[in-house]
Design a protein around this motif. Structure first.
Motif, mmCIF file in Angstrom:
data_model
loop_
_atom_site.group_PDB
_atom_site.id
_atom_site.type_symbol
_atom_site.label_atom_id
_atom_site.label_comp_id
_atom_site.label_asym_id
_atom_site.label_seq_id
_atom_site.Cartn_x
_atom_site.Cartn_y
_atom_site.Cartn_z
ATOM 1 N N GLY A 3 27.746 20.171 35.394
ATOM 2 C CA GLY A 3 28.913 19.698 35.684
ATOM 3 C C GLY A 3 29.511 18.353 34.908
ATOM 4 N N ALA A 4 30.661 17.991 35.267
ATOM 5 C CA ALA A 4 30.963 16.929 34.579
ATOM 6 C C ALA A 4 30.301 15.522 34.633
ATOM 7 C CB ALA A 4 32.409 16.351 35.105
ATOM 8 N N ARG A 5 29.904 15.049 33.459
ATOM 9 C CA ARG A 5 29.231 13.826 33.223
ATOM 10 C C ARG A 5 29.914 12.826 32.806
ATOM 11 N NH1 ARG A 5 25.402 17.132 29.332
ATOM 12 N NH2 ARG A 5 27.538 17.651 28.785
ATOM 13 N N VAL A 6 29.347 11.461 32.962
ATOM 14 C CA VAL A 6 30.091 10.150 32.554
ATOM 15 C C VAL A 6 28.960 9.698 31.370
ATOM 16 C CG1 VAL A 6 30.523 7.901 33.099
ATOM 17 C CG2 VAL A 6 30.964 9.486 34.851
ATOM 18 N N TRP A 7 29.574 9.506 30.060
ATOM 19 C CA TRP A 7 28.817 8.991 29.219
ATOM 20 C C TRP A 7 29.095 7.663 28.823
ATOM 21 C CZ3 TRP A 7 26.208 12.415 25.323
ATOM 22 C CH2 TRP A 7 26.303 13.975 25.690
ATOM 23 N N PHE A 8 28.125 6.812 28.244
ATOM 24 C CA PHE A 8 28.429 5.575 27.653
ATOM 25 C C PHE A 8 27.914 5.961 26.386
ATOM 26 C CE2 PHE A 8 26.878 0.992 26.967
ATOM 27 C CZ PHE A 8 28.063 0.441 26.739
ATOM 28 N N ILE A 9 28.838 5.528 25.299
ATOM 29 C CA ILE A 9 28.308 5.755 23.874
ATOM 30 C C ILE A 9 28.582 4.552 23.067
ATOM 31 C CG2 ILE A 9 28.461 7.227 21.878
ATOM 32 C CD1 ILE A 9 29.479 9.482 23.373
ATOM 33 N N THR A 10 27.865 3.851 22.175
ATOM 34 C CA THR A 10 28.103 2.921 21.318
ATOM 35 C C THR A 10 28.422 3.284 19.836
ATOM 36 O OG1 THR A 10 25.788 2.455 20.970
ATOM 37 C CG2 THR A 10 26.560 1.361 22.916
ATOM 38 N N GLY A 11 29.072 2.480 19.315
ATOM 39 C CA GLY A 11 29.303 2.728 17.649
ATOM 40 C C GLY A 11 30.232 4.100 17.789
ATOM 41 N N THR A 12 31.392 3.949 18.511
ATOM 42 C CA THR A 12 32.313 5.203 18.552
ATOM 43 C C THR A 12 33.662 5.379 17.756
ATOM 44 O OG1 THR A 12 33.339 4.250 20.503
ATOM 45 C CG2 THR A 12 31.527 5.676 21.064
ATOM 46 N N SER A 13 33.744 4.261 16.881
ATOM 47 C CA SER A 13 35.112 4.139 16.169
ATOM 48 C C SER A 13 35.006 5.189 14.741
ATOM 49 C CB SER A 13 35.255 2.738 15.551
ATOM 50 O OG SER A 13 34.097 2.387 14.728
ATOM 51 N N ARG A 14 33.903 5.768 14.497
ATOM 52 C CA ARG A 14 33.577 6.487 13.272
ATOM 53 C C ARG A 14 32.341 7.356 13.479
ATOM 54 N NH1 ARG A 14 29.897 4.265 9.853
ATOM 55 N NH2 ARG A 14 29.427 2.066 10.234
ATOM 56 N N GLY A 15 31.954 8.377 12.572
ATOM 57 C CA GLY A 15 30.655 8.669 12.468
ATOM 58 C C GLY A 15 30.088 9.591 13.610
ATOM 59 N N LEU A 16 28.988 9.350 13.533
ATOM 60 C CA LEU A 16 28.231 10.199 14.762
ATOM 61 C C LEU A 16 28.856 9.719 16.163
ATOM 62 C CD1 LEU A 16 24.640 9.886 13.384
ATOM 63 C CD2 LEU A 16 25.984 12.138 13.603
ATOM 64 N N GLY A 17 28.890 8.511 16.401
ATOM 65 C CA GLY A 17 29.473 8.106 17.741
ATOM 66 C C GLY A 17 30.600 8.752 18.013
ATOM 67 N N ARG A 18 31.592 8.805 17.105
ATOM 68 C CA ARG A 18 33.058 9.529 17.513
ATOM 69 C C ARG A 18 32.724 10.704 17.939
ATOM 70 N NH1 ARG A 18 38.597 8.113 17.056
ATOM 71 N NH2 ARG A 18 39.813 10.187 16.483
ATOM 72 N N ALA A 19 32.058 11.619 16.801
ATOM 73 C CA ALA A 19 31.673 12.876 17.063
ATOM 74 C C ALA A 19 31.096 13.424 18.544
ATOM 75 C CB ALA A 19 30.856 13.380 16.021
ATOM 76 N N PHE A 20 30.048 12.250 19.057
ATOM 77 C CA PHE A 20 29.588 12.684 20.202
ATOM 78 C C PHE A 20 30.725 12.444 21.239
ATOM 79 C CE2 PHE A 20 25.407 10.348 18.483
ATOM 80 C CZ PHE A 20 25.221 11.600 17.836
ATOM 81 N N THR A 21 31.602 11.417 21.103
ATOM 82 C CA THR A 21 32.647 11.046 22.064
ATOM 83 C C THR A 21 33.614 12.401 21.982
ATOM 84 O OG1 THR A 21 32.515 8.743 21.650
ATOM 85 C CG2 THR A 21 34.656 9.654 22.331
ATOM 86 N N VAL A 22 34.034 12.926 20.799
ATOM 87 C CA VAL A 22 35.076 14.088 20.968
ATOM 88 C C VAL A 22 34.298 15.244 21.686
ATOM 89 C CG1 VAL A 22 36.114 15.655 19.391
ATOM 90 C CG2 VAL A 22 36.288 13.262 18.908
ATOM 91 N N ALA A 23 32.951 15.491 21.242
ATOM 92 C CA ALA A 23 32.211 16.794 21.940
ATOM 93 C C ALA A 23 32.178 16.585 23.359
ATOM 94 C CB ALA A 23 30.910 16.851 21.237
ATOM 95 N N ALA A 24 31.842 15.350 23.792
ATOM 96 C CA ALA A 24 31.907 15.172 25.364
ATOM 97 C C ALA A 24 33.001 15.225 25.977
ATOM 98 C CB ALA A 24 31.357 13.660 25.635
ATOM 99 N N LEU A 25 34.032 14.766 25.516
ATOM 100 C CA LEU A 25 35.484 14.846 26.108
ATOM 101 C C LEU A 25 35.923 16.349 25.932
ATOM 102 C CD1 LEU A 25 37.308 11.700 24.319
ATOM 103 C CD2 LEU A 25 36.771 12.090 26.936
ATOM 104 N N ALA A 26 35.630 17.244 24.912
ATOM 105 C CA ALA A 26 36.045 18.562 24.981
ATOM 106 C C ALA A 26 35.219 19.145 25.721
ATOM 107 C CB ALA A 26 35.892 18.874 23.276
ATOM 108 N N GLY A 27 34.220 18.948 26.395
ATOM 109 C CA GLY A 27 33.308 19.628 27.246
ATOM 110 C C GLY A 27 33.857 19.330 28.538
ATOM 111 N N GLY A 28 34.621 18.388 28.723
ATOM 112 C CA GLY A 28 35.183 18.121 30.159
ATOM 113 C C GLY A 28 34.609 17.028 30.786
ATOM 114 N N ASP A 29 33.923 16.168 30.034
ATOM 115 C CA ASP A 29 33.254 15.037 30.528
ATOM 116 C C ASP A 29 34.099 13.814 30.375
ATOM 117 O OD1 ASP A 29 30.827 16.409 31.191
ATOM 118 O OD2 ASP A 29 29.633 16.078 29.488
ATOM 119 N N ARG A 30 33.726 12.615 30.896
ATOM 120 C CA ARG A 30 34.512 11.330 30.704
ATOM 121 C C ARG A 30 33.411 10.427 29.802
ATOM 122 N NH1 ARG A 30 35.188 10.536 37.093
ATOM 123 N NH2 ARG A 30 33.285 11.475 37.022
ATOM 124 N N VAL A 31 34.131 9.644 29.212
ATOM 125 C CA VAL A 31 33.259 8.919 28.212
ATOM 126 C C VAL A 31 33.895 7.163 28.246
ATOM 127 C CG1 VAL A 31 32.861 8.354 25.729
ATOM 128 C CG2 VAL A 31 32.987 10.890 26.725
#
Length: 273
Positions: A3-31
């Motif tokens: 189901g839809a999850r809520v993520w809290f991710i640090t260091g999201t302006s670039r690199g891995l953090g941004r990639a994690f954010t994009v992937a979670a959003l693309a999967g229908g989750d909230r970040v």
């Protein structure tokens, strides 16, 4: 976890953090995406209205971290997956680094992650569970010239995370140490503080720079796929190496360490303790 999850991710302006954010959003989750500079997140916020909350945060500031986590938990009513990703690089020899550089580096790479963990745990415990992904490094098991302080911070986080996993599993909180390999994150450029080179180390510095080479690292989104899969596992591992080459390197380092112990076993066993 489904189901839809809520993520809290640090260091999201670039690199891995941004990639994690994009992937979670693309999967229908909230970040809730935390970063020192949230400017690079504006486009994502427009693309995913109502699903992304950019949050300005310097993880080195403990009081600010606790305030930010309260804001994050209130944004969508809960926290399901917390990714402790924010980090930086201090590049140079151990002797070269200043006290200010060392303390600033550890404030982000170690203490910042600890502050986030301390701040989110009351929320995860109260809701009966959640995931905490502690991003360390495939090299956290041993130091290497020119990146000794980076390895030290990740090793410290690695050890604390092992203890933390034992402490919170009874609350339904699952901690995974995510040992990342090398990805094209900008860590060695935008995320790097350089020491002032000392002449005696010039030959070794040249040797290490040649070893790092110019090889093109994989893109962060290839690692994000693994993290999305990890977050969905009902019984995730306590430790996961991310990267095929890194997996081989870690096993090789472990074997070398075991061989070293065995080579000096007679000396070790001279003491009864």
């Amino acid at each position: 976890m489904t189901g839809a999850r809520v993520w809290f991710i640090t260091g999201t302006s670039r690199g891995l953090g941004r990639a994690f954010t994009v992937a979670a959003l693309a999967g229908g989750d909230r970040v809730v995406a935390a970063a020192r500079d949230v400017g690079p997140l504006e486009e994502l916020a427009e693309e995913y209205p109502g699903h992304l909350v950019p949050l300005s945060l310097d993880v080195a500031d403990r009081e600010r971290v606790f305030d930010a986590v309260e804001h994050a938990a209130a944004a969508f009513g809960r926290l399901d997956v917390v990714v402790n990703n924010a980090g930086a690089m201090l590049y140079g020899m151990v002797e070269e680094a200043t006290e200010e550089q060392i303390r600033a580096h550890m404030d982000v790479n170690f203490f910042g992650a600890v502050w986030v963990a301390q701040a989110v745990l009351p929320h995860l415990r109260a809701q009966g569970g959640g995931r905490l992904l502690q991003v360390t490094s495939m090299g956290s098991g041993g130091g290497m010239a020119t990146v000794g302080y980076y390895g030290a911070g990740k090793a410290a986080l690695d050890s604390v995370s092992e203890a933390l996993a034992m402490e919170v599993e009874g609350f339904g909180v699952k901690v995974t140490i995510v040992q990342m390999g090398g990805y094209n994150t900008g860590l060695f450029t935008a995320g790097t503080t350089n020491t002032e080179p000392m002449a005696p180390y010039r030959p070794l510095r040249t040797e290490m720079e040649a070893m790092w080479g110019d090889a093109v690292a994989p893109e962060p989104d290839t690692a994000a796929r693994v993290v999305m899969e990890l977050a969905a596992l009902p019984n995730p591992p306590r430790r996961l190496i991310v990267g095929s080459q890194s997996f081989d390197h870690v096993l090789e380092m472990d074997r070398a360490q075991a061989d070293l112990y065995r080579a000096w076993e007679p000396l070790s066993r001279m003491a009864p303790g």
